[in-house]
Design a protein around this motif. Structure first.
Motif, PDB file in Angstrom:
ATOM      1  N   ARG A  61      11.000  -2.912  -8.549  1.00 41.57           N
ATOM      2  CA  ARG A  61      10.077  -1.811  -8.259  1.00 41.57           C
ATOM      3  C   ARG A  61       9.997  -1.554  -6.755  1.00 41.57           C
ATOM      4  N   HIS A  62       9.875  -2.636  -5.990  1.00 42.49           N
ATOM      5  CA  HIS A  62       9.817  -2.500  -4.534  1.00 42.49           C
ATOM      6  C   HIS A  62      11.112  -1.907  -3.991  1.00 42.49           C
TER       7      HIS A  62
ATOM      8  N   ASN B 263      11.413   1.319  -1.625  1.00 41.57           N
ATOM      9  CA  ASN B 263      12.132   1.214  -0.346  1.00 41.57           C
ATOM     10  C   ASN B 263      13.315   2.168  -0.280  1.00 41.57           C
TER      11      ASN B 263
ATOM     12  N   ILE C 234       3.419  -2.464  -0.441  1.00 43.70           N
ATOM     13  CA  ILE C 234       3.668  -1.745  -1.689  1.00 43.70           C
ATOM     14  C   ILE C 234       2.936  -2.402  -2.850  1.00 43.70           C
ATOM     15  N   GLN C 235       2.231  -1.587  -3.622  1.00 44.09           N
ATOM     16  CA  GLN C 235       1.728  -1.983  -4.929  1.00 44.09           C
ATOM     17  C   GLN C 235       2.405  -1.045  -5.912  1.00 44.09           C
TER      18      GLN C 235
END
Length: 150
Positions: free
Chosen positions: A90-91, A95, A111-112
């Motif tokens: 997800r990150h 990014n 980041i969430q």
């Protein structure tokens, strides 16, 4: 290099029709009314991830940077695209969407990244701790920042 940094500062236009209601949080900091980096982050994440909920917080005021800076951000992205992906994956998606900004004008990005189900069970945004590092505790930093504004 300078031209890519300047590209990061250009305002971007919203030509998207938003089908979902997105929450836009106003940061607690001085600003000149124009936040081109924040706007670009919001636009790119919306285009890439089609979030059901998006928050973009400029946390630059918490760091030793000139007033009005756009260098430190926290994002909360709630997207169905995160289903079955690990936190790392997800990150990476976030990014990738912001790779130009991360390589030029954004110094830090928290980041969430949540699925809609995760968001419905815990609809909260984590708070950032106070800045403890870098030049924030440098007694000469106020003078340096002031000199940079002149």
């Amino acid at each position: 290099m300078l031209s890519s940094a300047l590209r990061c500062l250009r305002p971007s236009c919203f030509s998207l029709a938003f089908s979902r209601q997105l929450l836009h949080h106003q940061p607690h900091m001085e600003h000149s009314g124009s936040r081109p980096v924040e706007t670009t982050i919001r636009t790119k994440l919306t285009q890439a991830l089609e979030p059901e909920h998006l928050e973009v917080l400029n946390e630059s005021h918490m760091h030793a940077v000139p007033p009005g800076s756009e260098s430190h951000f926290r994002v909360l992205v709630v997207s169905p695209q995160f289903e079955s992906l690990s936190l790392l994956q997800r990150h990476r998606l976030v990014n990738e969407a912001l790779k130009e900004e991360l390589s030029t004008c954004v110094h830090a990005l928290a980041i969430q990244a949540k699925t809609p189900q995760q968001w419905s069970s815990n609809p909260s945004l984590a708070k950032s701790p106070p800045c403890l590092g870098g030049s924030k505790h440098d007694n000469t930093m106020a003078e340096k920042l002031k000199a940079g504004q002149d």
